[in-house]
Write an enzyme that holds these catalytic residues in place. Sequence first.
Site, PDB file in Angstrom:
ATOM      1  CD  GLU A   1      -1.471  -2.297   2.072  1.00  0.00           C
ATOM      2  OE1 GLU A   1      -0.293  -2.699   1.902  1.00  0.00           O
ATOM      3  OE2 GLU A   1      -2.281  -2.883   2.809  1.00  0.00           O
TER       4      GLU A   1
ATOM      5  NE  ARG B   1       1.722   8.097   0.688  1.00  0.00           N
ATOM      6  CZ  ARG B   1       2.390   9.267   0.623  1.00  0.00           C
ATOM      7  NH1 ARG B   1       1.803  10.338   0.118  1.00  0.00           N
ATOM      8  NH2 ARG B   1       3.621   9.350   1.063  1.00  0.00           N
ATOM      9  NE  ARG B   2       7.171   6.641   1.052  1.00  0.00           N
ATOM     10  CZ  ARG B   2       8.212   7.290   1.567  1.00  0.00           C
ATOM     11  NH1 ARG B   2       9.315   7.436   0.875  1.00  0.00           N
ATOM     12  NH2 ARG B   2       8.153   7.778   2.782  1.00  0.00           N
TER      13      ARG B   2
ATOM     14  CB  CYS C   1      -1.189  -4.849   8.298  1.00  0.00           C
ATOM     15  SG  CYS C   1      -0.260  -3.341   7.990  1.00  0.00           S
TER      16      CYS C   1
ATOM     17  CB  CYS D   1      -1.606  -0.745   5.525  1.00  0.00           C
ATOM     18  SG  CYS D   1       0.083  -1.058   4.956  1.00  0.00           S
TER      19      CYS D   1
ATOM     20  CE  LYS E   1       2.719   4.607   7.320  1.00  0.00           C
ATOM     21  NZ  LYS E   1       4.025   4.307   6.720  1.00  0.00           N
TER      22      LYS E   1
ATOM     23  CE  LYS F   1      10.091  10.556   5.575  1.00  0.00           C
ATOM     24  NZ  LYS F   1      10.146   9.166   6.067  1.00  0.00           N
TER      25      LYS F   1
ATOM     26  CE  LYS G   1       6.465  15.975   5.552  1.00  0.00           C
ATOM     27  NZ  LYS G   1       6.650  14.537   5.887  1.00  0.00           N
TER      28      LYS G   1
HETATM   29 ZN   LIG Z   1       0.464  -3.252   5.767  1.00  0.00          ZN
END
Ligand SMILES: [Zn+2]
Length: 483
Positions: A80, A84-85, A133, A280, A283, A416, A451
């Site tokens: 996941e 996303r990244r 998870c 996840c 997130k 990053k 940021k």
């Molecule tokens: Zn996960």
Amino acid sequence: MIDADEVAKLCYKCFNQLPKRGKPEAGREWTLLAAVVKVHPGRSSDAAEMEVVSMGTGTKCIGQAAMSPRGDVLNDSHAEVIARRGCVRYLMEELHKAVGGRGSALFRPSDRRGRWKLQPGVSFVFFTSHTPCGDASIIPVTDSLQPGQAQPCHPVTPVDSRGETDAGSSLKRKAEEPNEGRNSKLPHLEEQETKDGGSENPDDRNSHVSGPKAPHEAEPPSLQTDSAEERPQIPDVLRTGAKCVPGGPADPRLSGPGYHSAGLLRVKPGRGEPTMSLSCSDKLCRWGVLGFQGALLSHYLEEALYFSAVVVGKCPYSARAMRRAVIDRCSHVSELPSGFSLCSPVLLQSSLEFPFSQNQARLQHRPGQGRVSPCGAAISWCNVTEQPLDVTANGFKHGVTKKALNTPAARSRLCKLELFHSFLTLVKTTDPSSLPDPLRTAELKTYWDYKQASQPYQQAWQQLCCQVFPLWPRTDRSLLLFQ
Ligand SMILES: [Zn+2]
Ligand SMILES: *[C@@H]1O[C@H](CO)[C@@H](O)[C@H](O)[C@H]1NC(C)=O
Ligand SMILES: *[C@@H]1O[C@H](CO)[C@@H](O)[C@H](O)[C@H]1NC(C)=O
């Protein structure tokens, strides 16, 4: 209307088209798959068209063992997070096209200087081959489609070479679990966890038993012989390997349904110990409030980007647990700054299983193939022109030598530092007169600076933290000062 099976089929097809590198070995290894799917109006008919823009595989997470203040390691390689990244890379490239006047199929200018919004009718769907998870994996057994199956969040347990040690540590973990004898026939996710270090195949299992076995060691749920009808339905929950965040309430660990507390923030397991990476489920819940674009891209966007639907492949699944984990926990957040809103995704499940799931690996496993285990590599593919494919292991490019670990060649395009550098390139190529305000005025240097300057995003994060997730661990500032 989104058809869950169409989404799953498209994602599995996209996975099949990737080269072999980093893919699991059929019948021995398994992995998790996630993807971001762009939905846009069809050219002629009224049917929407779908396109995978980012896809990720991976099951592992690394922890605090080696401190890297350089932002060059991928800590969290759950599918996941990889998906996303990769999607952030894709969004960055589309913004590049847009600010360069080359025209983007995704973004059009908004009324505010330097800000962009989605083309009419475009939306994003998140696909994952498995229940995320953490909280969503705390599934009442009666809700589960396939009792006895694995849950998604597996720690990195040392495999091969350390058989004895593994047996020891799994005994220790067993001993900490109360009443395990009574529940031995039920699907226990903690058992799945310990089994990673040992064989999951009954034939293999007998052939290399050498260490002492606890007389009460729980039986693995035997999938082939037990049918759901034969098994008595004692109330229980499927379990997650993700532990509660430090500083808050812990799981009661009672037998049966009282083992876990529902609704809590959890951290991923990694090499047996908890990491600082949130599960996840947590997130996804966060992306539902802050968007999935992240703080940096928020500078360029009129509004945060949200998933209109989350589709889960065939696996143990509970609509209730999923709703609780991904939507309900955040549904009362108020006072979000403009550009942020609560738009709950539609939650759907597909009837199609990922061919490289843990369940499929077990079914296809043949004696002599070696133990069934999670694939150590993580694959990212996203629809960008330069290096769309990025395969990693242990947080670095797959296959780099130890010597090269600290060189740029070892870095994932998703770390990053690399994402930050791509962002800086975007800023540099933006005509100064059409830069978003915070990027025109402020003196910004480090990742942290950029940021923080994304103020509405930070305000939204503050609200989410204060109101819902006060225990969400904050990354130490000193680890974010790279440039
Ligand atoms: Zn996960
Ligand atoms: C990520 O890994 C790095 C180095 O391996 C470590 O310093 C950092 O604490 C980890 N971050 C999280 C969120 O676990
Ligand atoms: C990638 O995106 C372009 C449009 O930007 C599209 O034409 C192409 O079909 C996409 N590629 C894949 C493999 O989806």
